[in-house]
Design an enzyme around this catalytic site. Sequence first.
Site, PDB file in Angstrom:
ATOM      1  N   SER A 130      39.792  47.852  39.121  1.00  0.00           N
ATOM      2  CA  SER A 130      39.852  49.532  39.788  1.00  0.00           C
ATOM      3  C   SER A 130      40.674  49.429  41.380  1.00  0.00           C
ATOM      4  O   SER A 130      41.098  50.486  41.822  1.00  0.00           O
ATOM      5  CB  SER A 130      38.684  49.067  41.200  1.00  0.00           C
ATOM      6  OG  SER A 130      38.346  48.344  41.588  1.00  0.00           O
TER       7      SER A 130
ATOM      8  N   GLY B 233      37.644  41.631  39.104  1.00  0.00           N
ATOM      9  CA  GLY B 233      38.730  41.875  39.055  1.00  0.00           C
ATOM     10  C   GLY B 233      39.500  43.563  38.401  1.00  0.00           C
ATOM     11  O   GLY B 233      40.179  44.122  38.169  1.00  0.00           O
ATOM     12  N   GLU B 234      37.355  43.622  37.462  1.00  0.00           N
ATOM     13  CA  GLU B 234      37.307  45.158  37.693  1.00  0.00           C
ATOM     14  C   GLU B 234      36.797  46.050  38.664  1.00  0.00           C
ATOM     15  O   GLU B 234      36.997  46.582  39.685  1.00  0.00           O
ATOM     16  CB  GLU B 234      36.529  45.039  35.952  1.00  0.00           C
ATOM     17  CG  GLU B 234      37.728  43.922  35.151  1.00  0.00           C
ATOM     18  CD  GLU B 234      36.919  43.980  33.790  1.00  0.00           C
ATOM     19  OE1 GLU B 234      36.280  44.817  33.120  1.00  0.00           O
ATOM     20  OE2 GLU B 234      36.594  42.447  33.065  1.00  0.00           O
ATOM     21  N   MET B 235      35.866  46.998  38.164  1.00  0.00           N
ATOM     22  CA  MET B 235      35.032  47.297  39.070  1.00  0.00           C
ATOM     23  C   MET B 235      34.424  46.820  40.136  1.00  0.00           C
ATOM     24  O   MET B 235      34.060  47.490  41.616  1.00  0.00           O
ATOM     25  CB  MET B 235      33.701  48.255  38.369  1.00  0.00           C
ATOM     26  CG  MET B 235      34.693  48.790  36.915  1.00  0.00           C
ATOM     27  SD  MET B 235      33.037  49.395  36.353  1.00  0.00           S
ATOM     28  CE  MET B 235      32.782  50.780  36.091  1.00  0.00           C
TER      29      MET B 235
ATOM     30  N   ALA C 144      32.653  42.430  37.507  1.00  0.00           N
ATOM     31  CA  ALA C 144      33.716  41.386  37.732  1.00  0.00           C
ATOM     32  C   ALA C 144      34.650  42.013  38.704  1.00  0.00           C
ATOM     33  O   ALA C 144      34.753  43.250  39.643  1.00  0.00           O
ATOM     34  CB  ALA C 144      34.063  41.777  36.355  1.00  0.00           C
TER      35      ALA C 144
END
Lengths: 332, 216
Positions: A89, A131-133, A129
Amino acid sequence: MKRNWCTLILGIGLTFSPAWLLFAQPPLGTPDVDDIEYPDDEPPDPAVVSLGKTLFFDTRLSKNQKMSCATCHNPDLGFGDGFGLGLGSEGNRLGRNTPHLYNLAWNVLFFWDGRAASLEDQALGPIEAEGEMNMNLDDLIPRLQKVPEYVEAFRKAFPAEQGRIDKHTLAAAIAGFERTLISDDSPFDRYLEGDAQAMSEEAKRGLALFKGKAKCINCHNGPNLTDNGFHNIGVGDGKDPGRGSILAGVTTQGAFKTPGLRNVVLTAPYMHDGSVGSLEAVVRHYVDAPKQKKNLSPLMVAIELDDFEILDLVAFMGALTDPVEIKPPVVP
Amino acid sequence: MNGKYCGLRGMSRLAGLAVLLLGPASAWSGEISGTISFEKKAPVVGLIYLPGDEGLVGKDGPKLDQKDQRFTKPLVVGARGSKVTFKNSDTIAHNVYAEDTKAGANFDIGLAPPGSEHETDIGWKEGMVVQVGCKIHPKMRAWVANISSRFHQVLEFEKGIKTYDFAFEAPGNLKEVRVWLPRYDPVMVELAVGEEKTVDLMKKGKKYGTLLVKRG
C-alpha cells in the site's frame, strides 16, 4: 454445475480409453460445486457473499485507506495486478507475484507457500501484513463499526453471531465472496460436454500434448488443472525457500504451489516471482533445462517440443478462458 | 430423514467385512447396529469400534498405497507394536508425513519414489486416529488409526449420500462403542444388551449429524 448425459458419456470414454490409461492423474474435467469443502458444509448465505464483495473493494481495509483487496486482485486483470511482483500500500515491491483467485473454492492451501490452511486465514493475511495493507485488525474493526451500512450488512449476514463485526465474520465474508469466483464454462468445458467445435484444432492438439508428451498433466491435473501441490521447478535464483519456509523436508525446499490454469491467459505474468511474461515463455521454461537445479522436483524431466507444439499448448491454455465478470459494488 | 439412503449396500458391505475379519465360524453373542446420518455433507470417512479387545495386537500392520495422486484408502487400522507400510504405486514421487503432537505422531518418510515402500511404527497413543498427508500434494489425505480391537468398522462415506446403516457382530462383554469422524467431537456410548441410544454428532459446538446405535 452443468451436468448432462454427454458429459457422463465423454467422461466414461476418457476413463476407459487406452490413451487415458497412460496417465495416472486426477482427470481433467469441469469443476463440480459438490466437491467444494465449505467451512459449514454448505454455501454461504447470499448476504455473506454480498458483504464480502463490498469489503473486497473497500480501501478502509488498508491502514492508509488507499488499497483494497481488489487493488492487487483486480477483476479486470485476471484477479491479479499485471506486475511481476506485487505492490504494497506504500508502493513498495513485494517478494512474490500476486496470485489469481479463480476457483479457489476447491483449493486446499493458500499463498504461493501454502501458509494459510483456509480462505478465511488467507483473507486476513494481506490485510494485516506490514508490507501489504498494514492494517491492524484491532483498528479495522472499530473503523468498520462506524459505518452504519456495514453494521446493517453484518447483522443480515451473521444473525447467529448477532451481527458481530470481528475478525471471524470479516474473514468469513471475504472468503465467502472469493469462493463465488468460479470459472467453469470455458471452451474446454463445452468441448468436454460434447461440443466438438468449442475448441480450435490447435487447442485440441494442445490438449493431447498437455496430457501426453509435454507432461503438463503431471502437476496441472484435475478440474482446475492443479494438483494443489508444491514443486521446485527451478524458477528464480533458488534463494526463496517457498514451501520450505513453512514445512521442513527435502520435498519442500524451493517448492511453490502449482497454480490452477483456468483463465491463465488473463493472469500474466507467470511463476511465483512473476519472472515469465508469456505462456509461450512458460512452456519454453520446461523445454529448456532450468538453470537452477538445486532441489529440483523429480517431475522436471526433459521434454521435447517444437515451436508449433508450443503454440498448440498455448492455444489449449487459451481454451481454458471463462472470465468472471464482477460489477464493482457501491462502497459505503 | 433427509438425503439418500444406502442402508442395504452398507449392510452387505459391513457383513462381508465382518465375516472376513472374524471368520465364517465366528459365534459372537451380539451385534452392534445402527444408523449414522448427516444434516449436510458427510465427511470422507469414519470409524466405529469397540475398545477393550486386543485381537489385533501382534498381527501384521496395514498397508496404505498411493496411486493416481490419491491414497487408495481413506483410513487404515493397525495396532500398537505393528507397522504401517506406505507404498507408492503411482508414476510420480510422493511423500507421507504426520504432525500430530496430541497423538504423539510425528514422522516424515521423505521423498518416496514410484514403487517404493516404507514402514513406520504405529507408536502413537492408542485410540488416536492420525491424519497423514503428502507434502508434495496436500490434497492427498488419509488417516491411520491405532486400534487394537478386531471389532471395528471403517465407514467410507460417498458424495451425496447422507444416511448410512451399519451392523457387525460383537461379543457381549464389550459395552462401549466409540465413533471417530474427522474434525468431529469423539463419541463414546455405553450400551447394554437390548439397549438403543441416539447421540448428536458435533463439530465446533454445532450439531452436524445423528448416530443411532443399538446392541442386539
